[in-house]
Structure formats: structure tokens, C-alpha cells
Design a protein around this motif. Sequence first.
Motif, short mmCIF file in Angstrom:
data_model
loop_
_atom_site.label_atom_id
_atom_site.label_comp_id
_atom_site.label_asym_id
_atom_site.label_seq_id
_atom_site.Cartn_x
_atom_site.Cartn_y
_atom_site.Cartn_z
N THR A 147 -15.82 36.13 -9.40
CA THR A 147 -16.93 35.39 -8.78
C THR A 147 -16.56 34.77 -7.44
OG1 THR A 147 -16.31 33.59 -10.29
CG2 THR A 147 -18.22 34.92 -10.88
N THR A 148 -15.26 34.73 -7.11
CA THR A 148 -14.84 34.21 -5.80
C THR A 148 -15.41 35.05 -4.67
OG1 THR A 148 -12.80 33.29 -6.69
CG2 THR A 148 -12.82 33.76 -4.33
N TRP A 149 -15.66 36.32 -4.95
CA TRP A 149 -16.07 37.26 -3.90
C TRP A 149 -17.58 37.49 -3.88
CZ3 TRP A 149 -11.74 36.53 -1.86
CH2 TRP A 149 -10.60 36.36 -2.66
N TYR A 150 -18.32 36.67 -4.66
CA TYR A 150 -19.78 36.80 -4.72
C TYR A 150 -20.41 36.11 -3.51
CZ TYR A 150 -20.00 38.46 -9.60
OH TYR A 150 -19.91 39.20 -10.77
N ALA A 151 -21.16 36.87 -2.73
CA ALA A 151 -21.86 36.31 -1.57
C ALA A 151 -22.86 35.24 -1.99
CB ALA A 151 -22.57 37.42 -0.80
N SER A 152 -23.48 35.43 -3.15
CA SER A 152 -24.49 34.47 -3.63
C SER A 152 -23.89 33.10 -3.86
CB SER A 152 -25.14 34.99 -4.90
OG SER A 152 -24.15 35.22 -5.90
N ASN A 153 -22.71 33.04 -4.48
CA ASN A 153 -22.07 31.75 -4.73
C ASN A 153 -21.76 31.02 -3.44
OD1 ASN A 153 -22.14 32.11 -7.51
ND2 ASN A 153 -20.09 32.98 -7.61
N HIS A 154 -21.30 31.75 -2.44
CA HIS A 154 -20.95 31.12 -1.17
C HIS A 154 -22.20 30.65 -0.40
CE1 HIS A 154 -16.59 31.76 -1.12
NE2 HIS A 154 -16.88 32.77 -1.91
N ARG A 308 -19.81 39.91 1.24
CA ARG A 308 -18.99 39.09 2.12
C ARG A 308 -18.18 39.97 3.07
NH1 ARG A 308 -15.66 34.56 0.46
NH2 ARG A 308 -16.67 33.59 2.24
N PRO A 309 -17.88 39.48 4.27
CA PRO A 309 -17.13 40.28 5.25
C PRO A 309 -15.64 40.33 4.91
CG PRO A 309 -17.55 38.10 6.14
CD PRO A 309 -18.29 38.17 4.82
N TYR A 310 -14.97 41.34 5.41
CA TYR A 310 -13.53 41.45 5.29
C TYR A 310 -12.88 40.26 6.03
CZ TYR A 310 -8.85 43.42 5.55
OH TYR A 310 -7.51 43.63 5.41
N PRO A 311 -11.83 39.61 5.50
CA PRO A 311 -11.08 39.93 4.29
C PRO A 311 -11.51 39.11 3.08
CG PRO A 311 -9.85 38.34 5.56
CD PRO A 311 -11.15 38.57 6.31
N VAL A 327 -5.37 33.81 7.26
CA VAL A 327 -6.31 32.94 6.56
C VAL A 327 -5.54 31.75 5.99
CG1 VAL A 327 -7.79 32.73 4.52
CG2 VAL A 327 -7.95 34.77 5.97
N GLU A 328 -6.07 30.57 6.19
CA GLU A 328 -5.48 29.34 5.63
C GLU A 328 -6.18 29.02 4.32
OE1 GLU A 328 -5.22 24.52 6.52
OE2 GLU A 328 -6.17 25.87 7.97
N VAL A 329 -5.39 28.78 3.29
CA VAL A 329 -5.95 28.39 1.99
C VAL A 329 -6.09 26.87 1.97
CG1 VAL A 329 -5.71 28.48 -0.51
CG2 VAL A 329 -4.77 30.34 0.90
N LYS A 330 -7.33 26.41 1.90
CA LYS A 330 -7.58 24.97 1.85
C LYS A 330 -7.51 24.49 0.40
CE LYS A 330 -10.57 24.92 5.95
NZ LYS A 330 -10.46 26.36 6.25
N PRO A 331 -7.14 23.23 0.17
CA PRO A 331 -7.02 22.72 -1.20
C PRO A 331 -8.30 22.83 -2.02
CG PRO A 331 -5.98 21.22 0.35
CD PRO A 331 -6.71 22.24 1.17
N THR A 332 -9.45 22.83 -1.35
CA THR A 332 -10.73 22.90 -2.07
C THR A 332 -11.21 24.33 -2.28
OG1 THR A 332 -11.84 22.59 0.06
CG2 THR A 332 -11.52 20.63 -1.31
N ASP A 333 -10.47 25.33 -1.78
CA ASP A 333 -10.90 26.72 -1.92
C ASP A 333 -10.83 27.19 -3.37
OD1 ASP A 333 -11.36 26.88 0.77
OD2 ASP A 333 -9.58 28.06 1.24
N LEU A 334 -11.63 28.19 -3.70
CA LEU A 334 -11.70 28.73 -5.05
C LEU A 334 -10.36 29.27 -5.55
CD1 LEU A 334 -15.13 30.52 -4.68
CD2 LEU A 334 -14.61 28.79 -6.42
N SER A 335 -9.58 29.88 -4.66
CA SER A 335 -8.31 30.49 -5.06
C SER A 335 -7.14 29.53 -5.03
CB SER A 335 -8.00 31.68 -4.13
OG SER A 335 -9.03 32.64 -4.16
N SER A 336 -7.35 28.33 -4.53
CA SER A 336 -6.25 27.42 -4.26
C SER A 336 -5.55 26.91 -5.51
CB SER A 336 -6.74 26.21 -3.45
OG SER A 336 -7.50 25.34 -4.27
#
Length: 363
Positions: A147-154, A308-311, A327-336
Motif C-alpha cells: 500500500t506504500t505505492w498506492y497513488a490513492s493513499n498519497h 505514482r512516478p518513478y522511483p 531520495v531522503e527517507v524522512k522519519p514520518t515516511d511509510l517505509s521509515s
Amino acid sequence: MKILFSILVGTLAGFHAVLAQSPVKIAVVGLTHSHVHWILGREDIGDVEIVGIVESNEDLARRFTARHGLSMDLVYPSMEALFSAVSPEAVTAFGSIYEHLEVVQACAPRGIHVMVEKPLAVSNAHAREMAALARKHGIHLLTNYETTWYASNHEVKKQVSDPAVIGPLRRVVINDGHEGPMEIGVNQEFLDWLTDPVLNGGGAVIDFGCYGANLMTWLMNGQKPLSVTAELKQIKPDIYPKVDDEATILLEYPETQGVIQASWNWPFSRKDMEVYGKTGYFLAKNNTQMVSRTAGERSESIRQLPERPYPFDDPFSYLAAVVRGKVEVKPTDLSSLENNLVVVEILEAAMESAAKGQRIYLK
């Protein structure tokens, strides 16, 4: 037309960026998680290169490599054998959740970045040790969710981040699951650990509850819930005698309630999210469809979104971009790591709540 042109330009720019850098050397550790087909069958676009696969089950390795046209020369029986032969820059873990700690213990001291399949860990104890190792050795430790890659969620996140759109969040309902792993026919190697309370940490509460905990923590900008209340059920104890197959988790925040419905009993597979504010709502129905109604609208609006666009369109392009510093991973990101430490804390509290029959307050 302008929107279409912008999407095309952005996509081309992404692929030009791929061509301008050498592929990130990736090793796949474990093949028992069926999500591994995502990387084994991925189209080669030049951003990652699989340099090794770790799998002790030779029959499983032969089946999967044959299925995807890969050589058995890539396969090693252990991580030690792999690391003595090749030097990956990153590892993707597709074994049991319990094995995630072992992967990080092996990779972190070698400076190898790690992406695990959801969730991060089976327990707070495992998660804390993994986090300490990642921080000590300066590696990225990411967690992948479909679900991290779902355009709808973003798009939902973008809309609700503006308080003028639907006002403060009041209620979020996140639904994830399917008919059951046995019912949908997962391979036996996956089923063996997915239904094991030690190797998976639980049943549906872990397998699908993690999606909701991840998305809810993201929507709340990393904020922990004040409390967690959960009810777990065994609707099919004849099929899943050791773990739950139905989980409902309530998350309490100062002004918001989160409802996570995780199930191996849905009539159909689903991964959707409902977000309600004071003056409207947004529903992420699937990867690209969003339904909404806001103040002044007499009926719902339905939007079909571009992917969603690459990457940011799949986990491995994202991992490559992170490793290369694009790409910088922010603490609030889904993958962080920060988000996913909270996810594990929520899941462990849910298990405790269900066992004790009471609300669990988080520290």
C-alpha cells in the motif's frame, strides 16, 4: 493534456536517471514469502541487479528460479556463503518475520542496507535490537508494504494534510485482508510460517493489521496512539488452530479514532482506507481510485489517479534511490524505521489487549 505531458516528462526523467547510475547490487534473503515474486519477476529497468539469493530449501529455490528464468548459480545456502562470494549493497528479506532480526544482525555490521517485507519485526524486543544495529552501523532499514505505492493513499494524505479541505481528522477506517492464506492457495513454505505464532508473531493481526498501523501512523505524522484496544478471533480454528484469523484494533488519539480491520475472512481481497474529517471524507478504494465528498458537494466524486512516478512506484526502485542518495527517507515516511517501530508497538499492544481483555496504554 498538460497533465498527461507532465506525467510523461516525469517518467522519462526517472528512466534517464536510472540509466545515468550503475544498478544497485541486491541480494534476496529467503524465498518462503510469496511476495518475493515481486522482485524475482520484476522487469529489468537497470536500477537494481540481483547478485545472489539465499535459500536453504533447494527444491523451493529450483522451483522459483525456474519460474523466473534465473540461474541456480545465484543461490547460496546461507548468508555467510553469500557474503563470502559476493558483496551486495542491499538485501531484501523474504523469509519469516522472525528471521528479520537475523538478517539485520548479519547485514548491519557489513554496512549492507536492508529492506524487509512487512511488518518490521515480530516483537518490540526484536524491533529495538534491529533499530539499534541499523543506527550503530549507519544502514538504511526499510519496511515494504504494497500500500506504500498506492497513488490513492498519497492523494488522500495530501488532501487531509490541508486542514481547510475536510477539517481535522475524526475517524480513519483501514480494511485489509483476503479469504485466508489457505483459501487463496499460498505455497506450503509460506503457509508453514505464516500460521505459526512464533515465526509470524500472530495471524491476521500481524499479517494485515500491520498495514493499518503503518498507514495510521503516517496519517498522524508519526504520532503514537494514546491507547490500543483489540479483539482477536479464531473463526476457522479447524484451518488456523494456532493463530487468530480475525482482528479488530481501535487506536485512540486525542481527537481522532483509528479502526483497523484485518481479516483472513473477507469474501474478497481488499486493501482500502476511509478517512473522515469534520466536513468531508476521502476513500482510497484501491491503488488508483479515490472517492470523496467535501463541503458543498451534493454527491460523491470519483477520481481515477495515475500511478505514482518513478522511483516511488515500487519498493525496489525506491530502495535503489535511497541507497544512491537520490531520495531522503524522512522519519514520518511509510517505509521509515521510525514509523515501523510504532507499528510493531501497536501490534504488540493489540495482542496484549486481546489476551487481557482490556485497553493498553502506550508509554
